[in-house]
Design an enzyme around this catalytic site. Structure first.
Site, short mmCIF file in Angstrom:
data_model
loop_
_atom_site.label_atom_id
_atom_site.label_comp_id
_atom_site.label_asym_id
_atom_site.label_seq_id
_atom_site.Cartn_x
_atom_site.Cartn_y
_atom_site.Cartn_z
CE LYS A 105 -2.34 -1.32 4.06
NZ LYS A 105 -1.90 -2.25 4.28
NE ARG A 117 -4.43 -1.38 9.58
CZ ARG A 117 -3.82 -1.37 8.93
NH1 ARG A 117 -3.69 0.13 8.88
NH2 ARG A 117 -2.20 -1.42 8.87
NE ARG A 168 7.48 -3.19 6.65
CZ ARG A 168 6.36 -2.83 6.00
NH1 ARG A 168 5.66 -2.18 5.14
NH2 ARG A 168 5.37 -2.68 7.02
NE ARG A 223 6.18 -1.12 10.59
CZ ARG A 223 4.77 -0.76 9.78
NH1 ARG A 223 4.72 0.24 8.40
NH2 ARG A 223 3.48 -1.09 10.21
NE ARG A 254 1.79 -5.32 11.40
CZ ARG A 254 2.44 -4.91 9.90
NH1 ARG A 254 3.98 -5.21 10.29
NH2 ARG A 254 2.51 -3.86 9.08
P1 AMP Z 1 0.50 -0.15 8.50
O1 AMP Z 1 1.36 1.33 8.84
O2 AMP Z 1 -1.30 0.69 7.97
O3 AMP Z 1 0.90 -1.22 8.73
O4 AMP Z 1 -0.09 0.36 10.77
C1 AMP Z 1 0.77 -0.44 11.36
C2 AMP Z 1 -0.37 -0.30 12.57
O5 AMP Z 1 -0.71 1.05 12.87
C3 AMP Z 1 -1.25 -1.20 12.37
O6 AMP Z 1 -1.14 -2.65 13.14
C4 AMP Z 1 -2.02 -1.01 13.37
O7 AMP Z 1 -1.86 -1.31 15.00
C5 AMP Z 1 -2.21 0.35 13.64
N1 AMP Z 1 -2.52 1.20 12.76
C6 AMP Z 1 -2.94 2.42 11.47
N2 AMP Z 1 -3.51 2.33 11.22
C7 AMP Z 1 -4.91 1.68 11.45
C8 AMP Z 1 -6.32 2.03 11.54
N3 AMP Z 1 -7.03 2.59 10.18
N4 AMP Z 1 -7.03 1.86 12.74
C9 AMP Z 1 -6.31 1.09 14.04
N5 AMP Z 1 -5.25 0.85 13.70
C10 AMP Z 1 -4.09 1.59 12.68
#
Ligand code: AMP
Length: 215
Positions: A18, A92, A126, A159, A170
Site C-alpha cells: 500500500k 480498517r 523490510r 519496524r 497483524r
Molecule cells: P500500517 O503502517 O498501516 O501497517 O499500520 C501499523 C499499525 O498501526 C497497525 O498494525 C495498527 O496497530 C495501527 N493502525 C494503522 N492504521 C490503523 C487504522 N486505520 N485503524 C486502527 N489501527 C491502525
C-alpha cells in the site's frame, strides 16, 4: 472549471504494498496522502498522549481503537483543502468505513491482493529509513549501501511490528477486522481488485488500468 476531487482508499493486508503504491499515486495524481500507520508512528515517536495509547496496540499487531483513529482522520480532513485524498491503511474496520462515509464521498477503493506467504516473505525483509520513512526490501529492493537510506543517508531500521510473530498477528487481525471491507465496498460498487504480486511497477500499472476503467 472546477477540478473534480478524487478520493481513493488503498485496501490490503500488511505488506501488500500500500505504502509503495501510495507514494506513486499521490505524486502522479496530486492527492493528499493520509496514511494512518505513518501518522500513528509519528505520534508514538513524539511520545504524545495519542502515541502512548496507540503504542500498546501497535506493538501487539492489534488495531488502535476506532474512535481514536476516526477522530485523528476527521481532524486532518477538516483542516485541509485538497484536490483529493488517498487513504492508506484507513479504513480498517466496518465502523471506520461507516465514519468515513460521513466525512467525504469516495470515488474508488483499490484492494491490493497478496497471499499470506508473500506477506511474511516481504515484511521480514523490510527495512525503513528512520529519518525519511522510505521503505526498502533486503531481497527485492535493497539499498545501495547496507543499512543506509539511498534517498537521505539516514539509518535503516526494522519496524518493531515487522518481527515474525507480530507479522502473523497483524495478518490475522487483517483477516478478522479488515477483510470484511472487501465485500462492503464491492456491494457499494466501489471496489477495484488488483493482483499485488509482482514488481511495484507491474502492480502500479494494474492500479492505473483499473482506475482508468471508469474515467
Ligand atoms: P500500517 O503502517 O498501516 O501497517 O499500520 C501499523 C499499525 O498501526 C497497525 O498494525 C495498527 O496497530 C495501527 N493502525 C494503522 N492504521 C490503523 C487504522 N486505520 N485503524 C486502527 N489501527 C491502525
Amino acid at each position: 472549471m472546477m477540478v473534480k476531487e478524487l478520493n481513493l482508499v488503498l485496501l490490503g493486508g500488511p505488506g501488500a504494498g500500500k505504502g509503495t503504491q501510495a507514494s506513486r499515486l499521490v505524486s502522479e495524481k496530486d492527492l493528499e496522502h493520509l496514511a494512518t500507520g505513518d501518522i500513528l508512528r509519528d505520534e508514538v515517536s513524539r511520545n504524545t498522549r495519542l502515541g502512548k495509547r496507540a503504542k500498546e496496540y501497535m506493538d501487539k499487531g492489534e488495531l488502535v481503537p476506532d474512535e481514536l483513529v476516526i477522530d485523528m482522520v476527521r481532524k486532518r480532513v477538516e483542516n485541509k483543502s485538497s484536490s483529493g485524498y488517498l487513504f492508506d491503511g484507513f479504513p480498517r474496520t466496518v465502523e471506520q468505513a461507516e465514519a468515513l462515509e460521513g466525512i467525504l464521498e469516495l470515488d474508488a477503493v483499490i484492494y491490493i491482493d497478496v497471499s499470506r506467504e508473500e506477506v511474511v516473505r516481504r515484511l521480514s525483509a523490510r527495512r525503513v529509513c528512520s529519518d525519511c520513512g522510505t521503505n526498502f526490501n533486503l531481497k527485492f529492493d535493497p539499498p545501495s549501501e547496507e543499512g543506509v537510506c539511498d534517498k537521505c543517508g539516514g539509518g535503516l531500521v526494522q519496524r518493531d511490528d515487522d518481527q515474525p510473530q507480530v507479522i502473523e498477528d497483524r495478518y490475522d487481525t487483517f483477516l478478522k477486522k479488515t477483510a470484511p471491507l472487501i465485500d462492503y465496498y464491492r456491494e457499494r460498487g466501489l471496489l477495484k481488485e488488483v493482483d499485488g504480486e509482482g514488481t511495484p511497477g507491474q502492480v502500479y500499472q494494474r492500479v492505473v488500468d483499473k482506475l482508468g476503467e471508469n474515467g
